[in-house]
Motif scaffolding. Sequence first.
Motif, PDB file in Angstrom:
ATOM      1  N   GLY A   1       0.842  -1.285  -0.011  1.00 20.03           N
ATOM      2  CA  GLY A   1      -0.142   0.093  -0.023  1.00 20.03           C
ATOM      3  C   GLY A   1       0.849   1.372   0.101  1.00 20.03           C
ATOM      4  O   GLY A   1       0.366   2.367  -0.062  1.00 20.03           O
ATOM      5  N   ALA A   2       2.119   1.235  -0.036  1.00 24.69           N
ATOM      6  CA  ALA A   2       2.915   2.374  -0.052  1.00 24.69           C
ATOM      7  C   ALA A   2       2.857   3.108  -1.372  1.00 24.69           C
ATOM      8  O   ALA A   2       3.122   4.366  -1.167  1.00 24.69           O
ATOM      9  CB  ALA A   2       4.450   1.901   0.109  1.00 24.69           C
ATOM     10  N   GLY A   3       2.556   2.251  -2.354  1.00 22.37           N
ATOM     11  CA  GLY A   3       2.573   3.081  -3.676  1.00 22.37           C
ATOM     12  C   GLY A   3       3.598   2.404  -4.807  1.00 22.37           C
ATOM     13  O   GLY A   3       3.718   2.988  -5.680  1.00 22.37           O
ATOM     14  N   LYS A   4       3.922   1.378  -4.588  1.00 21.26           N
ATOM     15  CA  LYS A   4       5.184   0.627  -5.409  1.00 21.26           C
ATOM     16  C   LYS A   4       4.677   0.636  -6.846  1.00 21.26           C
ATOM     17  O   LYS A   4       5.266   0.902  -7.652  1.00 21.26           O
ATOM     18  CB  LYS A   4       5.596  -0.535  -4.919  1.00 21.26           C
ATOM     19  CG  LYS A   4       6.304  -0.672  -3.711  1.00 21.26           C
ATOM     20  CD  LYS A   4       6.605  -2.086  -3.322  1.00 21.26           C
ATOM     21  CE  LYS A   4       5.629  -2.986  -3.100  1.00 21.26           C
ATOM     22  NZ  LYS A   4       4.528  -2.732  -1.813  1.00 21.26           N
ATOM     23  N   THR A   5       3.360  -0.128  -6.736  1.00 22.08           N
ATOM     24  CA  THR A   5       3.071  -0.351  -8.368  1.00 22.08           C
ATOM     25  C   THR A   5       2.627   1.101  -8.935  1.00 22.08           C
ATOM     26  O   THR A   5       3.030   1.057 -10.199  1.00 22.08           O
ATOM     27  CB  THR A   5       1.841  -1.172  -8.015  1.00 22.08           C
ATOM     28  OG1 THR A   5       2.058  -2.264  -7.374  1.00 22.08           O
ATOM     29  CG2 THR A   5       1.315  -1.739  -9.583  1.00 22.08           C
ATOM     30  N   THR A   6       1.886   1.886  -8.155  1.00 23.13           N
ATOM     31  CA  THR A   6       1.634   3.260  -8.740  1.00 23.13           C
ATOM     32  C   THR A   6       2.771   3.812  -9.365  1.00 23.13           C
ATOM     33  O   THR A   6       2.952   4.439 -10.371  1.00 23.13           O
ATOM     34  CB  THR A   6       0.772   3.977  -8.051  1.00 23.13           C
ATOM     35  OG1 THR A   6      -0.186   3.246  -7.121  1.00 23.13           O
ATOM     36  CG2 THR A   6       0.144   5.168  -8.537  1.00 23.13           C
TER      37      THR A   6
ATOM     38  N   GLN B   1      -3.167  -4.497 -12.282  1.00 21.79           N
ATOM     39  CA  GLN B   1      -3.136  -3.160 -12.060  1.00 21.79           C
ATOM     40  C   GLN B   1      -1.789  -2.479 -12.615  1.00 21.79           C
ATOM     41  O   GLN B   1      -1.992  -1.574 -13.285  1.00 21.79           O
ATOM     42  CB  GLN B   1      -2.967  -2.912 -10.469  1.00 21.79           C
ATOM     43  CG  GLN B   1      -2.820  -1.474  -9.973  1.00 21.79           C
ATOM     44  CD  GLN B   1      -2.099  -1.440  -8.566  1.00 21.79           C
ATOM     45  OE1 GLN B   1      -1.919  -2.496  -7.616  1.00 21.79           O
ATOM     46  NE2 GLN B   1      -2.163  -0.360  -8.027  1.00 21.79           N
TER      47      GLN B   1
ATOM     48  N   GLY C   1       0.119  12.558  -5.732  1.00 21.90           N
ATOM     49  CA  GLY C   1      -1.191  12.261  -6.386  1.00 21.90           C
ATOM     50  C   GLY C   1      -1.278  10.843  -6.913  1.00 21.90           C
ATOM     51  O   GLY C   1      -0.206  10.144  -7.158  1.00 21.90           O
ATOM     52  N   GLU C   2      -2.396  10.769  -7.298  1.00 21.26           N
ATOM     53  CA  GLU C   2      -2.612   9.305  -7.865  1.00 21.26           C
ATOM     54  C   GLU C   2      -2.586   9.120  -9.304  1.00 21.26           C
ATOM     55  O   GLU C   2      -2.610   8.130  -9.760  1.00 21.26           O
ATOM     56  CB  GLU C   2      -4.190   8.670  -7.264  1.00 21.26           C
ATOM     57  CG  GLU C   2      -4.460   8.635  -5.878  1.00 21.26           C
ATOM     58  CD  GLU C   2      -5.830   8.085  -5.470  1.00 21.26           C
ATOM     59  OE1 GLU C   2      -5.704   6.691  -5.805  1.00 21.26           O
ATOM     60  OE2 GLU C   2      -6.741   8.619  -4.868  1.00 21.26           O
TER      61      GLU C   2
ATOM     62  N   LYS D   1       4.228   5.539 -12.826  1.00 19.72           N
ATOM     63  CA  LYS D   1       4.952   6.923 -12.567  1.00 19.72           C
ATOM     64  C   LYS D   1       6.286   7.222 -13.433  1.00 19.72           C
ATOM     65  O   LYS D   1       6.513   8.121 -14.033  1.00 19.72           O
ATOM     66  CB  LYS D   1       4.536   7.576 -11.383  1.00 19.72           C
ATOM     67  CG  LYS D   1       3.005   7.941 -11.044  1.00 19.72           C
ATOM     68  CD  LYS D   1       3.154   8.476  -9.711  1.00 19.72           C
ATOM     69  CE  LYS D   1       1.849   8.466  -8.920  1.00 19.72           C
ATOM     70  NZ  LYS D   1       1.608   8.765  -7.627  1.00 19.72           N
TER      71      LYS D   1
ATOM     72  N   LYS E   1       2.348  10.007  -1.493  1.00 18.50           N
ATOM     73  CA  LYS E   1       1.207  10.775  -0.764  1.00 18.50           C
ATOM     74  C   LYS E   1       1.686  12.180  -0.344  1.00 18.50           C
ATOM     75  O   LYS E   1       1.144  12.334   0.753  1.00 18.50           O
ATOM     76  CB  LYS E   1       0.362  10.002   0.094  1.00 18.50           C
ATOM     77  CG  LYS E   1       0.457   8.384  -0.503  1.00 18.50           C
ATOM     78  CD  LYS E   1      -0.142   7.181   0.115  1.00 18.50           C
ATOM     79  CE  LYS E   1      -0.256   5.919  -0.665  1.00 18.50           C
ATOM     80  NZ  LYS E   1      -0.837   4.982   0.184  1.00 18.50           N
TER      81      LYS E   1
ATOM     82  N   ASP F   1       0.776  14.717  -1.213  1.00 24.80           N
ATOM     83  CA  ASP F   1      -0.465  15.527  -1.602  1.00 24.80           C
ATOM     84  C   ASP F   1      -1.431  15.420  -0.366  1.00 24.80           C
ATOM     85  O   ASP F   1      -2.227  16.220  -0.288  1.00 24.80           O
ATOM     86  CB  ASP F   1      -1.168  15.074  -3.035  1.00 24.80           C
ATOM     87  CG  ASP F   1      -1.369  13.613  -2.881  1.00 24.80           C
ATOM     88  OD1 ASP F   1      -0.515  12.836  -2.350  1.00 24.80           O
ATOM     89  OD2 ASP F   1      -2.759  13.267  -3.167  1.00 24.80           O
TER      90      ASP F   1
ATOM     91  N   ARG G   1      -0.376 -10.361  -4.165  1.00 18.92           N
ATOM     92  CA  ARG G   1      -1.682  -9.475  -4.071  1.00 18.92           C
ATOM     93  C   ARG G   1      -2.646  -9.689  -5.356  1.00 18.92           C
ATOM     94  O   ARG G   1      -2.266  -9.631  -6.206  1.00 18.92           O
ATOM     95  CB  ARG G   1      -1.343  -8.054  -3.941  1.00 18.92           C
ATOM     96  CG  ARG G   1      -2.195  -7.030  -3.243  1.00 18.92           C
ATOM     97  CD  ARG G   1      -1.568  -5.686  -3.206  1.00 18.92           C
ATOM     98  NE  ARG G   1      -2.502  -4.650  -2.492  1.00 18.92           N
ATOM     99  CZ  ARG G   1      -2.231  -3.628  -2.512  1.00 18.92           C
ATOM    100  NH1 ARG G   1      -1.346  -3.079  -2.641  1.00 18.92           N
ATOM    101  NH2 ARG G   1      -3.263  -2.799  -1.573  1.00 18.92           N
TER     102      ARG G   1
ATOM    103  N   ALA H   1       5.989  11.631  -4.812  1.00 15.85           N
ATOM    104  CA  ALA H   1       4.856  11.379  -5.629  1.00 15.85           C
ATOM    105  C   ALA H   1       3.896  12.363  -4.991  1.00 15.85           C
ATOM    106  O   ALA H   1       3.413  12.424  -3.545  1.00 15.85           O
ATOM    107  CB  ALA H   1       4.303  10.127  -5.586  1.00 15.85           C
TER     108      ALA H   1
HETATM  109  P1  GDP Z   1       1.697  -0.919  -3.645  1.00 10.79           P
HETATM  110  O1  GDP Z   1       0.887  -1.855  -2.682  1.00 10.79           O
HETATM  111  O2  GDP Z   1       3.039  -0.521  -2.933  1.00 10.79           O
HETATM  112  O3  GDP Z   1       2.032  -1.224  -4.669  1.00 10.79           O
HETATM  113  O4  GDP Z   1       0.581   0.343  -3.555  1.00 10.79           O
HETATM  114  P2  GDP Z   1      -0.025   0.965  -5.055  1.00 10.79           P
HETATM  115  O5  GDP Z   1       0.720   1.524  -5.762  1.00 10.79           O
HETATM  116  O6  GDP Z   1      -1.198  -0.161  -5.114  1.00 10.79           O
HETATM  117  O7  GDP Z   1      -0.953   2.284  -3.980  1.00 10.79           O
HETATM  118  C1  GDP Z   1      -1.706   2.006  -3.094  1.00 10.79           C
HETATM  119  C2  GDP Z   1      -2.857   3.155  -3.027  1.00 10.79           C
HETATM  120  O8  GDP Z   1      -2.090   4.312  -2.787  1.00 10.79           O
HETATM  121  C3  GDP Z   1      -3.459   3.489  -4.276  1.00 10.79           C
HETATM  122  O9  GDP Z   1      -4.667   3.531  -4.217  1.00 10.79           O
HETATM  123  C4  GDP Z   1      -2.769   4.399  -4.770  1.00 10.79           C
HETATM  124  O10 GDP Z   1      -3.616   5.103  -5.914  1.00 10.79           O
HETATM  125  C5  GDP Z   1      -2.451   5.390  -3.777  1.00 10.79           C
HETATM  126  N1  GDP Z   1      -1.288   6.192  -4.067  1.00 10.79           N
HETATM  127  C6  GDP Z   1       0.108   5.813  -4.562  1.00 10.79           C
HETATM  128  N2  GDP Z   1       0.884   7.083  -4.756  1.00 10.79           N
HETATM  129  C7  GDP Z   1      -0.009   8.024  -4.259  1.00 10.79           C
HETATM  130  C8  GDP Z   1       0.206   9.460  -4.156  1.00 10.79           C
HETATM  131  O11 GDP Z   1       1.210  10.295  -4.288  1.00 10.79           O
HETATM  132  N3  GDP Z   1      -0.828  10.116  -3.681  1.00 10.79           N
HETATM  133  C9  GDP Z   1      -1.885   9.830  -3.351  1.00 10.79           C
HETATM  134  N4  GDP Z   1      -3.089  10.545  -2.856  1.00 10.79           N
HETATM  135  N5  GDP Z   1      -2.214   8.421  -3.403  1.00 10.79           N
HETATM  136  C10 GDP Z   1      -1.236   7.462  -3.907  1.00 10.79           C
END
Ligand code: GDP
Length: 439
Positions: free
Chosen positions: A107-112, A143, A272-273, A116, A245, A247, A137, A270
């Motif tokens: 949930g940290a944002g790795k995939t997103t 995703q 934003g989403e 990016k 996050k 933002d 997952r 980062a």
């Molecule tokens: P992973 O489990 O580390 O791969 O995390 P994900 O990439 O799936 O991201 C988890 C959630 O965090 C998702 O809902 C993303 O949209 C959100 N997210 C990731 N980066 C950011 C960011 O910079 N800002 C915001 N607001 N949400 C983010």
Amino acid sequence: GLASRLQNVFGKLRGKGKLSEEDVNEALREVRLALLEADVNFKVVKEFVAKVKEQAIGQDVMKSFTPGMVVVDIVNKELTALMGGTQSKLAKANKPPTVIMMVGLQGAGKTTTTGKLAKLLQKQNARPLLVACDVYRPAAIKQLQVLGEQIKAPVFSLGDQVSPVEIARKGMQQAKDNHNDYVIIDTAGRLHVDEELMDELKNIREAVKPDEILLVVDAMTGQDAVNVAESFHKQMELTGVVLTKLDGDTRGGAALSVKAVTGCPIKFAAMGEKVDALEPFFPDRMASRILGMGDMLTLIEKAQSNIDADKAKEMERKLRNAEFTFEDFLEQMDQVKKLGPLDQILEMLPGMNKMKGMKDLKVDDKQMGHIEAIVKSMTVQEKRQPEIINASRRKRIANGSGTSIQEVNRLIKQFDDMRKMMKQFSGMMGPKGPKGPLG
Ligand code: GDP
Ligand code: MG
């Protein structure tokens, strides 16, 4: 938030013509509290405040024409240093592909961030391949594929029945075959740092020999983000951190402590989403953001070296009180000319880039000639009270300056906008400045 608290402290300092040691001490006490409340590591805060204090009291701030600004300047420089000083760039392999491995908790944002980052690289004409190594997952592969489609980047996957190490290895081969110059490996995370996770990551690392191991951490988790970074760094020898996050309603502690605590630089932020919400991390810009003043310090520095102190002081006073006439406008144009190209100067003012009508405010040097002619065709009264410039006066001014009524109208409109901007600007200098991205 941190930004508004610091702005508050410095608003008070800036207002003072003279600073005593006690003023500095009091301001630093408040800075210390603000940083602690923003969840900055205790030791980091202690060292930070000591450094600033040493400089602020050691330096002869009294001699400067804006002692408050000097202290702010010191704080700004130390904040910048705390976050690593200069931008820490992405490594590049001597022989492509450059391999980037993304690690972090769930949930940290790795995939997103993988998506990016690929997009950022594409903007530099790179051809990244994304590799889907999160086989645990549900829907993690999908995703990444959706992100890949969105940015038109290839995604390598072998489904979720093959080991992540095998996927990583085959992904590398595919990148070589297809001449991709970057490989970004998205890995699985867990809720906590555990041995199983680390073992898997180490195995992937062994298989692909990454040039970069980027830890993705959620900035909203504050001190926890720093602790996570510390344990990952011990096990994985990270090359950089991505803060996500920013933002959100983050208190800023993570951004300020990660480098100081772990020694590992923040490479990206980062905010934003959306897939383009990733920026290279610039410590100096982040410091300015935290202090809520755009590139104000650069501007003040330039002004200090190019404009004489009395005039600058007067300019500052007028800016603050938003008392600004066309006479000042003309004089300031002369001053501003000494600072460099006008649009660059305007961009340095906080809030300018967000202002509506910023485009119309842009003035090139050729237009400056016309503007000068228009202002010089005004009567003294018109310069001092622009409100009285009605239609017939506009016509007269246009004729007198050899310009058109449209140009005169535009200038008066711009002047009006500028006054409004000054008001906004003085708000920022004062205690009730607007919130920066770190609240
Ligand atoms: P992973 O489990 O580390 O791969 O995390 P994900 O990439 O799936 O991201 C988890 C959630 O965090 C998702 O809902 C993303 O949209 C959100 N997210 C990731 N980066 C950011 C960011 O910079 N800002 C915001 N607001 N949400 C983010
Ligand atoms: Mg993921």
